[in-house]
Design a protein around this motif. Structure first.
Motif, PDB file in Angstrom:
ATOM      1  N   UNK A  63      16.499   4.595 -29.604  1.00 41.81           N
ATOM      2  CA  UNK A  63      16.743   5.724 -28.708  1.00 41.81           C
ATOM      3  C   UNK A  63      16.720   7.037 -29.461  1.00 41.81           C
ATOM      4  N   UNK A  64      17.335   7.055 -30.642  1.00 40.46           N
ATOM      5  CA  UNK A  64      17.317   8.279 -31.443  1.00 40.46           C
ATOM      6  C   UNK A  64      15.895   8.591 -31.911  1.00 40.46           C
ATOM      7  N   UNK A  65      15.160   7.570 -32.329  1.00 39.98           N
ATOM      8  CA  UNK A  65      13.776   7.809 -32.754  1.00 39.98           C
ATOM      9  C   UNK A  65      12.960   8.441 -31.636  1.00 39.98           C
ATOM     10  N   UNK A  66      13.198   8.004 -30.405  1.00 37.06           N
ATOM     11  CA  UNK A  66      12.423   8.489 -29.264  1.00 37.06           C
ATOM     12  C   UNK A  66      12.810   9.898 -28.842  1.00 37.06           C
ATOM     13  N   UNK A  67      14.121  10.235 -28.895  1.00 34.10           N
ATOM     14  CA  UNK A  67      14.513  11.532 -28.336  1.00 34.10           C
ATOM     15  C   UNK A  67      15.669  12.231 -29.039  1.00 34.10           C
ATOM     16  N   UNK A  68      16.155  11.709 -30.115  1.00 36.77           N
ATOM     17  CA  UNK A  68      17.285  12.320 -30.793  1.00 36.77           C
ATOM     18  C   UNK A  68      16.925  13.558 -31.588  1.00 36.77           C
ATOM     19  N   UNK A  69      17.813  14.521 -31.600  1.00 36.04           N
ATOM     20  CA  UNK A  69      17.646  15.772 -32.350  1.00 36.04           C
ATOM     21  C   UNK A  69      16.330  16.477 -32.032  1.00 36.04           C
ATOM     22  N   UNK A  70      15.914  16.376 -30.782  1.00 39.96           N
ATOM     23  CA  UNK A  70      14.637  16.970 -30.371  1.00 39.96           C
ATOM     24  C   UNK A  70      14.699  18.492 -30.478  1.00 39.96           C
ATOM     25  N   UNK A  71      13.648  19.072 -31.020  1.00 42.40           N
ATOM     26  CA  UNK A  71      13.524  20.522 -31.073  1.00 42.40           C
ATOM     27  C   UNK A  71      14.235  21.182 -32.240  1.00 42.40           C
ATOM     28  N   UNK A  72      14.874  20.432 -33.088  1.00 45.54           N
ATOM     29  CA  UNK A  72      15.602  21.006 -34.226  1.00 45.54           C
ATOM     30  C   UNK A  72      15.196  20.231 -35.476  1.00 45.54           C
ATOM     31  N   UNK A  73      14.293  20.823 -36.260  1.00 45.35           N
ATOM     32  CA  UNK A  73      13.758  20.091 -37.408  1.00 45.35           C
ATOM     33  C   UNK A  73      14.799  19.818 -38.486  1.00 45.35           C
ATOM     34  N   UNK A  74      15.771  20.701 -38.659  1.00 44.65           N
ATOM     35  CA  UNK A  74      16.831  20.465 -39.649  1.00 44.65           C
ATOM     36  C   UNK A  74      17.717  19.321 -39.181  1.00 44.65           C
ATOM     37  N   UNK A  75      18.129  19.351 -37.924  1.00 46.04           N
ATOM     38  CA  UNK A  75      18.969  18.279 -37.382  1.00 46.04           C
ATOM     39  C   UNK A  75      18.228  16.943 -37.433  1.00 46.04           C
ATOM     40  N   UNK A  76      16.934  16.953 -37.157  1.00 47.29           N
ATOM     41  CA  UNK A  76      16.141  15.723 -37.201  1.00 47.29           C
ATOM     42  C   UNK A  76      16.074  15.196 -38.625  1.00 47.29           C
TER      43      UNK A  76
END
Length: 129
Positions: A63-76
């Motif tokens: 689930x995180x791989x699919x949509x986690x921390x979307x739009x924030x490259x540092x958080x990702x």
């Protein structure tokens, strides 16, 4: 005398859950992402997560791989939501503090890779503690 399940040490059962192929894949992914040995990851998972979270570990990671921390490259890069929401190993306030410090370091012209590496070292210590 009656022994209740909640009075027993469940580490053996927790370890058996983590021994499955899909769980082993998640542990390998976390190990590679955070530069830790697999036994360290397993220990952190067993100490902090209950049986239901352990059972659902692969689905949560996917689930995180699919949509986690979307739009924030540092958080990702740090896996902020991964370690606070999807697989709650670190308190949200501590993880947010690390992420904010990393963003500040990057904004003040520090090298992005060095800032991320520094943050990952802090995350490793939190997982180990």
């Amino acid at each position: 005398m009656v022994e209740y399940l909640y009075e027993k040490d469940l580490r053996g059962m927790q370890f058996n859950i983590l021994a499955s192929t899909r769980h082993e894949w998640v542990i390998a992914e976390l190990s590679a992402r955070y530069g830790m040995r697999k036994p360290e990851i397993r220990r952190g998972l067993i100490e902090r997560l209950d049986m239901i979270l352990l059972e659902n570990l692969p689905a949560r990671y996917e689930g995180w791989l699919a949509r986690g921390d979307a739009g924030d490259d540092v958080a990702r890069a740090l896996g902020v939501e991964l370690l606070t929401v999807y697989i709650p190993l670190i308190e949200d306030s501590r993880m947010q503090h690390i992420a904010e410090n990393t963003r500040e370091r990057i904004a003040t012209d520090d090298a992005r890779d060095e800032s991320i590496a520094h943050a990952l070292a802090q995350i490793r210590e939190l997982i180990r503690s």
